[in-house]
Scaffold this motif. Structure first.
Motif, PDB file in Angstrom:
ATOM      1  N   MET A   1       0.837  -1.187   0.000  1.00  0.00           N
ATOM      2  CA  MET A   1       0.000   0.000   0.000  1.00  0.00           C
ATOM      3  C   MET A   1       0.876   1.242   0.000  1.00  0.00           C
ATOM      4  SD  MET A   1      -3.321  -0.690   2.371  1.00  0.00           S
ATOM      5  CE  MET A   1      -3.082  -2.210   3.275  1.00  0.00           C
ATOM      6  N   THR A  15      -3.507   4.169  -0.673  1.00  0.00           N
ATOM      7  CA  THR A  15      -3.828   3.565  -1.962  1.00  0.00           C
ATOM      8  C   THR A  15      -3.357   2.114  -1.945  1.00  0.00           C
ATOM      9  OG1 THR A  15      -3.523   5.705  -3.051  1.00  0.00           O
ATOM     10  CG2 THR A  15      -3.543   3.752  -4.459  1.00  0.00           C
ATOM     11  N   PRO A  16      -4.298   1.168  -2.021  1.00  0.00           N
ATOM     12  CA  PRO A  16      -3.899  -0.239  -2.000  1.00  0.00           C
ATOM     13  C   PRO A  16      -3.392  -0.689  -3.370  1.00  0.00           C
ATOM     14  CG  PRO A  16      -6.261  -0.084  -2.227  1.00  0.00           C
ATOM     15  CD  PRO A  16      -5.748   1.326  -2.076  1.00  0.00           C
ATOM     16  N   LYS A  17      -2.620  -1.762  -3.363  1.00  0.00           N
ATOM     17  CA  LYS A  17      -2.209  -2.394  -4.613  1.00  0.00           C
ATOM     18  C   LYS A  17      -3.324  -3.376  -4.979  1.00  0.00           C
ATOM     19  CE  LYS A  17       1.426  -4.704  -7.012  1.00  0.00           C
ATOM     20  NZ  LYS A  17       2.848  -4.908  -7.125  1.00  0.00           N
ATOM     21  N   PHE A  27      -7.569  -7.109  -3.250  1.00  0.00           N
ATOM     22  CA  PHE A  27      -6.598  -6.224  -2.613  1.00  0.00           C
ATOM     23  C   PHE A  27      -6.695  -6.376  -1.113  1.00  0.00           C
ATOM     24  CE2 PHE A  27     -10.331  -3.506  -2.691  1.00  0.00           C
ATOM     25  CZ  PHE A  27     -10.246  -2.729  -1.549  1.00  0.00           C
ATOM     26  N   GLU A  28      -5.576  -6.107  -0.472  1.00  0.00           N
ATOM     27  CA  GLU A  28      -5.523  -6.102   0.985  1.00  0.00           C
ATOM     28  C   GLU A  28      -5.965  -4.715   1.433  1.00  0.00           C
ATOM     29  OE1 GLU A  28      -1.657  -6.071   3.426  1.00  0.00           O
ATOM     30  OE2 GLU A  28      -2.177  -8.192   3.138  1.00  0.00           O
ATOM     31  N   SER A  29      -7.024  -4.650   2.228  1.00  0.00           N
ATOM     32  CA  SER A  29      -7.551  -3.342   2.628  1.00  0.00           C
ATOM     33  C   SER A  29      -7.032  -2.865   3.981  1.00  0.00           C
ATOM     34  CB  SER A  29      -9.080  -3.362   2.637  1.00  0.00           C
ATOM     35  OG  SER A  29      -9.565  -4.302   3.569  1.00  0.00           O
ATOM     36  N   ARG A  31      -3.753  -3.749   7.047  1.00  0.00           N
ATOM     37  CA  ARG A  31      -2.701  -4.542   7.692  1.00  0.00           C
ATOM     38  C   ARG A  31      -2.243  -3.742   8.897  1.00  0.00           C
ATOM     39  NH1 ARG A  31       1.881  -8.388   5.977  1.00  0.00           N
ATOM     40  NH2 ARG A  31       0.392  -8.912   4.349  1.00  0.00           N
ATOM     41  N   GLN A 107      -9.196   3.805  -2.777  1.00  0.00           N
ATOM     42  CA  GLN A 107      -8.378   4.482  -1.782  1.00  0.00           C
ATOM     43  C   GLN A 107      -9.134   4.627  -0.466  1.00  0.00           C
ATOM     44  OE1 GLN A 107      -7.656   7.920  -4.319  1.00  0.00           O
ATOM     45  NE2 GLN A 107      -5.459   7.499  -4.161  1.00  0.00           N
TER      46      GLN A 107
END
Length: 182
Positions: A1, A15-17, A27-29, A31, A107
């Protein structure tokens, strides 16, 4: 991110990948360790989900006894999201930052405790989700007027849709009238 500190440095646009293919996306929202590194050591205790139609403006909401940090995102549609610094000893007290959040870019915006928060729905319909660092206490909910001239938020209001406010938000007070003791 990617974590981008905005003009008020404690407010962070995340902004996540996103991995997309013919099946859809992933996507990982969130962590925890990465969030702590970029935003601070916060624990989330409540998740909220709202739906609103075009022209709805919610906010500018804040809490005094139980200030909430909010990690916000749009899962359907598009909103203009705003954070106003209400920390009286802050060099950016009374200033605002905003970001356009939508379901395409995915985002998120980190709004720390001590800020007023609000958003305006740009799309025909929007679903808005957010994690909170404190529980919601209705008796500790306050509002500053969305159009307070001392704050000067540049809302991207649409001429096509009437502005829709809740009864509480339509009776919100000015920044000068409010008291802040976080």
């Amino acid at each position: 991110m990617l974590y981008e500190h905005l003009a008020i440095a404690d407010v962070v646009l995340i902004t996540p990948k996103v991995f997309e293919d013919s099946r859809g996306f992933f996507f990982e929202s969130f962590r925890q360790k990465e969030f702590e590194h970029h935003c601070g050591d916060y624990r989330f205790v409540q998740d909220n989900h709202s739906a609103s139609r075009q022209g709805v403006l919610r906010g500018l909401h804040y809490q005094l006894k139980h200030p909430q940090g909010k990690l916000v995102r749009v899962t359907r549609g598009c909103v203009f999201d705003v954070a106003v610094d209400l920390r009286v000893n802050s060099p950016t007290f009374g200033q605002w930052v905003g970001a356009r959040l939508d379901d395409e870019r995915k985002q998120m915006l980190w709004v720390p405790p001590g800020f007023a928060h609000g958003f305006y729905v740009i799309s025909e319909f929007a679903e808005f989700q957010y994690k909170c660092t404190e529980y919601y206490f209705p008796e500790d909910q306050y509002s500053i007027s969305w159009n307070d001239s001392d704050i000067g938020i540049k809302w991207p209001l649409s001429g096509d849709a009437p502005l829709l406010l809740s009864d509480n938000d339509s009776k919100a007070i000015s920044l000068k009238e409010a008291s802040f003791q976080f």
